[in-house]
Scaffold this motif. Structure first.
Motif, short mmCIF file in Angstrom:
data_model
loop_
_atom_site.label_atom_id
_atom_site.label_comp_id
_atom_site.label_asym_id
_atom_site.label_seq_id
_atom_site.Cartn_x
_atom_site.Cartn_y
_atom_site.Cartn_z
N SER A 30 44.40 39.06 49.46
CA SER A 30 43.51 38.07 50.07
C SER A 30 42.55 37.54 49.00
CB SER A 30 42.65 38.69 51.18
OG SER A 30 43.45 39.25 52.18
N PHE A 31 42.39 36.23 48.95
CA PHE A 31 41.35 35.66 48.08
C PHE A 31 41.15 34.20 48.46
CE2 PHE A 31 45.27 34.91 45.66
CZ PHE A 31 45.14 33.59 45.26
N GLU A 32 40.09 33.60 47.95
CA GLU A 32 39.90 32.17 48.18
C GLU A 32 39.64 31.45 46.87
OE1 GLU A 32 36.55 32.35 50.90
OE2 GLU A 32 35.15 31.98 49.24
N LEU A 33 40.09 30.20 46.83
CA LEU A 33 39.78 29.33 45.70
C LEU A 33 38.77 28.33 46.21
CD1 LEU A 33 40.51 28.14 42.83
CD2 LEU A 33 42.20 26.72 44.03
N ARG A 34 37.66 28.20 45.49
CA ARG A 34 36.59 27.31 45.98
C ARG A 34 36.68 25.93 45.35
NH1 ARG A 34 32.17 32.11 45.23
NH2 ARG A 34 33.13 33.53 46.72
N GLU A 35 36.12 24.99 46.05
CA GLU A 35 36.08 23.59 45.61
C GLU A 35 35.58 23.47 44.16
OE1 GLU A 35 37.19 20.16 46.97
OE2 GLU A 35 36.40 21.26 48.70
N GLY A 36 36.40 22.91 43.28
CA GLY A 36 35.97 22.60 41.92
C GLY A 36 35.85 23.77 40.97
N GLU A 37 36.24 24.98 41.37
CA GLU A 37 36.07 26.12 40.46
C GLU A 37 37.35 26.41 39.66
OE1 GLU A 37 35.47 30.11 41.98
OE2 GLU A 37 37.17 29.95 43.35
N ILE A 38 37.19 27.23 38.61
CA ILE A 38 38.36 27.78 37.92
C ILE A 38 38.37 29.28 38.21
CG2 ILE A 38 39.59 28.05 35.74
CD1 ILE A 38 38.10 25.73 34.59
N LEU A 39 39.42 29.70 38.91
CA LEU A 39 39.56 31.10 39.31
C LEU A 39 40.63 31.75 38.43
CD1 LEU A 39 39.13 33.39 41.52
CD2 LEU A 39 41.14 32.41 42.63
N GLY A 40 40.31 32.88 37.85
CA GLY A 40 41.29 33.59 37.03
C GLY A 40 42.03 34.64 37.86
N ILE A 41 43.34 34.77 37.64
CA ILE A 41 44.07 35.92 38.20
C ILE A 41 44.67 36.64 37.00
CG2 ILE A 41 45.93 36.74 39.69
CD1 ILE A 41 45.59 34.37 41.45
N VAL A 42 44.26 37.91 36.84
CA VAL A 42 44.66 38.62 35.64
C VAL A 42 45.38 39.91 36.02
CG1 VAL A 42 42.49 39.89 35.35
CG2 VAL A 42 43.81 39.32 33.34
N GLY A 43 46.30 40.34 35.17
CA GLY A 43 47.05 41.57 35.42
C GLY A 43 48.26 41.59 34.50
N GLU A 44 48.76 42.80 34.23
CA GLU A 44 49.93 42.90 33.35
C GLU A 44 51.16 42.32 34.04
OE1 GLU A 44 49.79 47.14 31.20
OE2 GLU A 44 49.16 47.10 33.29
N SER A 45 52.21 42.17 33.25
CA SER A 45 53.47 41.68 33.74
C SER A 45 53.98 42.57 34.88
CB SER A 45 54.43 41.70 32.56
OG SER A 45 55.64 41.18 32.93
N GLY A 46 54.44 41.95 35.96
CA GLY A 46 54.96 42.71 37.10
C GLY A 46 53.93 43.00 38.17
N SER A 47 52.73 42.41 38.06
CA SER A 47 51.66 42.67 39.04
C SER A 47 51.80 41.84 40.32
CB SER A 47 50.28 42.35 38.45
OG SER A 47 50.12 42.95 37.21
N GLY A 48 52.61 40.77 40.25
CA GLY A 48 52.76 39.91 41.44
C GLY A 48 52.01 38.59 41.32
N LYS A 49 51.57 38.24 40.10
CA LYS A 49 50.80 37.01 39.90
C LYS A 49 51.68 35.77 40.17
CE LYS A 49 49.84 37.89 35.54
NZ LYS A 49 50.75 39.05 35.34
N SER A 50 52.85 35.74 39.54
CA SER A 50 53.71 34.56 39.70
C SER A 50 54.23 34.45 41.12
CB SER A 50 54.90 34.62 38.73
OG SER A 50 54.43 34.51 37.41
N VAL A 51 54.55 35.58 41.74
CA VAL A 51 55.05 35.54 43.13
C VAL A 51 53.98 34.94 44.04
CG1 VAL A 51 55.78 36.97 45.08
CG2 VAL A 51 56.71 37.42 42.81
#
Ligand SMILES: Nc1ncnc2c1ncn2[C@@H]1O[C@H](COP(=O)(O)OP(=O)(O)O)[C@@H](O)[C@H]1O
Ligand code: SF4
Ligand SMILES: [Mg+2]
Length: 337
Positions: A30-51
């Protein structure tokens, strides 16, 4: 000032079929992206970022993939319930995405102009001449000076950094409200990486497009993001303001990631890396998913899985028993390295 969310992901679960079983690659995010912001998603390969980002684009390959649970709320609608036809009106228009390796998304047989003009015409009613003018405008927006020349060139004639700029121009063609950049600088060398990050920050400020920047490098997040989500084995393990988390990381995984960021001032012989690798989906059936790599682990960590806990001091969230079990911490079982 807290801005309104433009995109909200609620308890999203995605699994992939392997034989007869479905294994969870994203497990209740669960997360939210706010109007006009840059949100980072970080984690090693295989964490589920691309999915997670492919799900937002409606691009989970099915089979073998499946959305098991959750909502992706954008423009007042849950995108997990809309048709492919409805998705086509959103994808590339309101939400667009750029990938790590631009060579795989550009067609080597067509000129840049051809591809850019086609992409624009696919999503707008512009004539060919108007689309060409818009292409030039976009190339200027992404900092390509000799736009006319580039339009006539083929992808292989451009450097990696130039190709990535072209991809960003394509993604920006329809003034998207959300841009998802999945490891956009990983394939580039450090100087070019810095230029592309600066470009994304600039676009964010000029166009107010909200950006999700996915990376395995906390250093990249430190450069341009306001908030960050740390993902591990399909879960959020820490999230909050970038400044808070860089100054005061509370999850042993985040602390490990931070130690592995190259420090340009200190020339270390070998960079720290967290021992071991991210467990494959479904392989940890009990306890904290990070326990096998954690130097702080104690017995409870092997028996129960921690929930996200809100830190009283600064409101950032962390999934670790070190913060919920204050007393009676039982036998130390952490890895030593
Ligand atoms: N197309 C696919 N088929 C089967 N499993 C997949 C597929 N894509 C992703 N997965 C699974 O999901 C996990 C997370 O993948 P991914 O989101 O690409 O990680 P990241 O982008 O954080 O490196 C992978 O380790 C893999 O097990
Ligand atoms: S819950 Fe335990 S194993 Fe998991 S990160 Fe915290 S200390 Fe380490
Ligand atoms: Mg990825």
């Amino acid at each position: 000032m807290k801005r309104d969310p433009i995109l909200q992901i609620n308890d999203l679960k995605i699994s992939f079929q392997s034989g007869k079983r479905f294994l969870p690659a994203v497990d209740g995010i669960s997360f939210e992206l706010r109007e006009g912001e840059i949100l980072g998603i970080v984690g090693e390969s295989g964490s589920g970022k691309s999915v997670t980002s492919l799900a937002t684009m409606g691009l989970i390959p099915s089979p073998p993939g499946r959305i098991d649970n959750g909502e992706i709320i954008f423009g007042g609608r849950d995108l997990t319930t809309i048709s492919e036809k409805e998705y086509r009106a959103i994808r590339g228009n309101q939400i667009s995405m750029i990938f790590q390796e631009p060579m795989t998304s550009l067609n080597p047989l067509f000129t840049i102009g051809n591809q850019l003009i086609e992409a624009i015409r696919l999503h707008t009613k512009l004539s060919k001449a108007e689309a060409k003018a818009r292409s030039m405008e976009l190339l200027k927006l992404v900092g390509i000076p000799r736009a006319e020349g580039i339009l006539a060139e083929y992808p292989h004639q451009l450097s990696g950094g130039m190709r990535q700029r072209v991809m960003i121009a394509m993604a920006m063609a329809c003034n998207p409200r959300v841009l998802i950049a999945d490891e956009p600088t990983t394939a580039l060398d450090v100087t070019i990486q810095a230029q592309i990050l600066a470009l994304m920050k600039d676009l964010n400020q000029k166009t107010n497009t909200s950006i999700i920047l996915i990376t395995h490098d906390l250093g990249v997040v430190a450069e341009i993001c306001e908030r960050v989500i740390v993902m591990y084995a399909g879960q959020v393990v820490e999230q909050g303001d970038v400044r808070t988390i860089l100054k005061n990381p509370q999850h042993p995984y985040t602390q490990g990631l931070l130690k592995s960021v190259p420090d340009l001032r200190e020339k270390k012989e070998r960079l720290y890396s967290i021992p071991g690798t991210v467990p494959t989906p479904g392989s940890v059936t009990q306890g904290c998913r990070f326990a096998a790599r954690c130097s702080e682990a104690f017995t409870t960590c092997l028996e129960q899985s921690p929930d996200l806990y809100t830190m009283e001091k600064d409101g950032h969230e962390v999934r670790c028993f070190l913060h919920t079990v204050k007393e009676g911490r039982n036998g130390h079982v952490g890895v030593t390295s």
